[in-house]
Design an enzyme around this catalytic site. Structure first.
Site, PDB file in Angstrom:
ATOM      1  CG  HIS A   4      33.438  -7.002  94.956  1.00  0.00           C
ATOM      2  ND1 HIS A   4      32.179  -6.977  95.482  1.00  0.00           N
ATOM      3  CD2 HIS A   4      34.075  -8.017  95.578  1.00  0.00           C
ATOM      4  CE1 HIS A   4      32.058  -7.928  96.397  1.00  0.00           C
ATOM      5  NE2 HIS A   4      33.205  -8.565  96.468  1.00  0.00           N
ATOM      6  CD  GLN A   8      46.038 -15.554  90.003  1.00  0.00           C
ATOM      7  OE1 GLN A   8      46.510 -15.553  91.131  1.00  0.00           O
ATOM      8  NE2 GLN A   8      44.772 -15.855  89.768  1.00  0.00           N
ATOM      9  CD1 TRP A  12      33.122 -16.190  89.748  1.00  0.00           C
ATOM     10  CD2 TRP A  12      33.714 -18.336  89.964  1.00  0.00           C
ATOM     11  NE1 TRP A  12      32.551 -16.892  88.709  1.00  0.00           N
ATOM     12  CE2 TRP A  12      32.907 -18.218  88.826  1.00  0.00           C
ATOM     13  CE3 TRP A  12      34.203 -19.606  90.296  1.00  0.00           C
ATOM     14  CZ2 TRP A  12      32.570 -19.303  88.008  1.00  0.00           C
ATOM     15  CZ3 TRP A  12      33.880 -20.688  89.487  1.00  0.00           C
ATOM     16  CH2 TRP A  12      33.081 -20.533  88.366  1.00  0.00           C
ATOM     17  CG  ASP A  45      33.111 -17.380  96.603  1.00  0.00           C
ATOM     18  OD1 ASP A  45      33.917 -17.018  97.479  1.00  0.00           O
ATOM     19  OD2 ASP A  45      33.254 -17.062  95.400  1.00  0.00           O
TER      20      ASP A  45
END
Ligand code: UDP
Length: 494
Positions: free
Chosen positions: A20, A362, A380, A401
């Site tokens: 977030h 990453q 996401w 999700d």
């Protein structure tokens, strides 16, 4: 950028997780680059302490006037209702419930105290919330500060939740768990394509409450900013525009994945928080491998694999005889019985074939030319990073999700294949091996690469000057500036 004008203050309120915070921080950087805006990010005390202790290479921390500042963004904190040593992950429902109870008053008090600070008072012209702190919108309404929400999942998820929580469509029920769902802007979605939150067996009721509030509270939100881009989810953005002022402003990803590492040296836009220290030895290892040859395996920051799942993935990697880089988080070694023993055996068995690390950068891994595909849980942030570098995926979604993100990546964006569980509910060794071969070699592999390269170009075009996301950020900044002089706090007098 207009110089000389007084600084406009914007407050961001974020749920304290890396997934977030990072999109929020990247948006903050964009806002600050477009106008004389100072962003303050308010988060929970526990995360603030974590930041203070952190010694992260891409985070520069300074303290002045008792304010922590990271790459030009100020940080403030408020209590979340628990002691600092309480394990917040032990019960997410309790945590979210308590945060929703104490958060509004604590945030309100913080905003008031910042506005009356003797040294440098701050009055906010806009509050930007994130979906798991929907109560921050009520604080903005109470104080009459215009409010935006940064939606950190695909717009498709907003459309699904909007429909679900407002009862605009039928969804699976206990009696009818396999029903498929047709929304106006999307292809038919099977129950297995839906976010776990809308399914009858959803275990995380706390999240249910937060998301329901987030999408139902839209009348109090002036702008919904989405971490996606128009070209990626055109029909959904058009559909949602009937209900909310939605602006796609993504991909809010590290500049490395958009520009390549060679163009990012000394780049001040690189802002982000890393939960754990990355093992950069894997980048040197990647350099020893051929282009498009390495399978990168990672399940993000939250998912922990059982020993059985670890074994299945491990065996599939050994059997496919291709180089791999696998991130297995420290905690995953002790989370189920026998996991450590298996991983130690696996490390020994595969030292010539691949590498296992506990955490990596990453962005650097994904943008390395040796990457062939990404076996992913479909978080996401990871998906936007993957789209930005043009790497095909093997989708292994778990919950929230992720199933819908897998559907988007594989069936709508056309950049990979999804793994399906067998009758026992587990994804098997053969299924993983089969998908690896299809995604890495043969005619479909060529298709996936071509499609991934198209999206990569799109992702780069939308963020440069005049691209759709760049224009949306500029429009948002212009709106904030225009409305800022009219903002007068409505302070309660008791
Ligand atoms: N990530 C990372 N190193 C790793 C694994 C993941 O930096 O070894 C980052 C990744 O780049 C992404 C974030 O962690 O930005 C994971 O977010 P995502 O939304 O994909 O999944 P979540 O962790 O929220 O499930």
């Amino acid at each position: 950028m207009e110089h000389g004008a007084p600084k406009i203050n914007v407050l961001m309120v974020s749920f304290a997780t890396q997934g977030h915070m990072n999109p929020m921080l990247r948006l903050a950087k964009q806002l600050q680059s477009k106008a004389n805006i100072q962003v303050t990010l308010a988060t929970t005390e526990i995360f603030y302490h974590h930041l203070l202790k952190q010694n992260n290479h891409n985070v520069t921390t300074t303290t002045s006037n008792n304010t922590l500042s990271i790459s030009g963004i100020d940080f403030e904190s408020f209590p979340d209702g628990f002691d600092l040593d309480y394990d917040r992950k032990s019960n997410l429902n309790t945590y979210l419930d308590t945060l929703a109870k104490v958060g509004p008053t604590n945030l309100y008090n913080l905003i008031i105290s910042l506005s009356t600070n003797q040294i440098s008072p701050k009055k906010f012209s806009c509050i930007i919330t994130s979906p798991f702190v929907p109560w921050a919108t009520n604080v903005a309404v109470r104080l009459r500060i215009p409010c935006a929400m940064l939606w950190i999942q695909p717009c498709t998820l907003f459309a699904i939740y909007h429909s679900y929580y407002n009862n605009l469509n039928y969804f699976p029920t206990k009696e009818n768990p396999h029903i498929s769902v047709k929304l106006p802007c999307l292809p038919l979605l099977e129950a297995s394509d839906l976010p776990s939150i809308v399914l009858p067996e959803n275990p995380i009721t706390g999240m249910n409450e937060s998301l329901s509030q987030a999408v139902k509270n839209v009348d109090n939100i002036r702008w919904v900013l989405a971490n996606s881009f128009y070209e990626l989810e055109k029909e959904v953005v058009e559909y949602l525009s009937k209900f909310v002022d939605i602006k796609a402003v993504g991909p809010l990803v590290p500049p490395t994945v958009l520009l390549g590492e060679e163009h990012c040296h000394g780049n001040d836009d690189h802002v982000g928080i890393n939960l754990w220290k990355p093992e950069d030895k894997c980048i040197d290892w990647l350099k020893q491998n051929k282009d498009n040859s390495v399978i990168y395996v990672s399940f993000g920051s939250v998912i922990m694999l059982s020993r059985e799942q670890l074994e299945i993935i491990g065996k599939a990697l050994i059997n496919c005889k291709r180089p791999f880089l696998w991130v297995v988080k420290e905690k995953n070694y002790s989370v189920s019985e026998g996991a450590r023993e298996f991983l130690e055996w696996f490390l020994d068995e595969t030292k010539e074939q691949g590498m296992v690390v506990k955490w990596c950068s990453q962005d650097k891994v994904l943008s390395h030319k040796s990457l062939g595909c990404f076996l992913t849980h479909c978080g996401w942030n990871s998906m936007l990073e993957t789209i930005s570098v043009g790497v095909p995926v093997i989708a292994y979604p778990f919950w929230t999700d992720q199933p819908t993100n897998a559907k988007l990546m594989c069936d709508l964006f056309g950049v990979g294949l999804r793994l399906w569980p067998n009758k026992d509910g587990l994804v098997g060794v053969e299924e993983i091996m089969k998908c690896i071969e299809v995604v890495m070699d043969g005619p479909r592999a060529v298709e996936f690469r071509a499609k991934a390269a198209e999206w990569k170009n799109n992702a780069r075009e939308v963020v440069v000057h005049g691209g759709s996301s760049d224009r949306n950020i500029q429009d948002f900044v212009d709106d904030i500036i225009q409305t800022s002089s009219a903002v007068k706090y409505n302070v309660d007098t008791e």
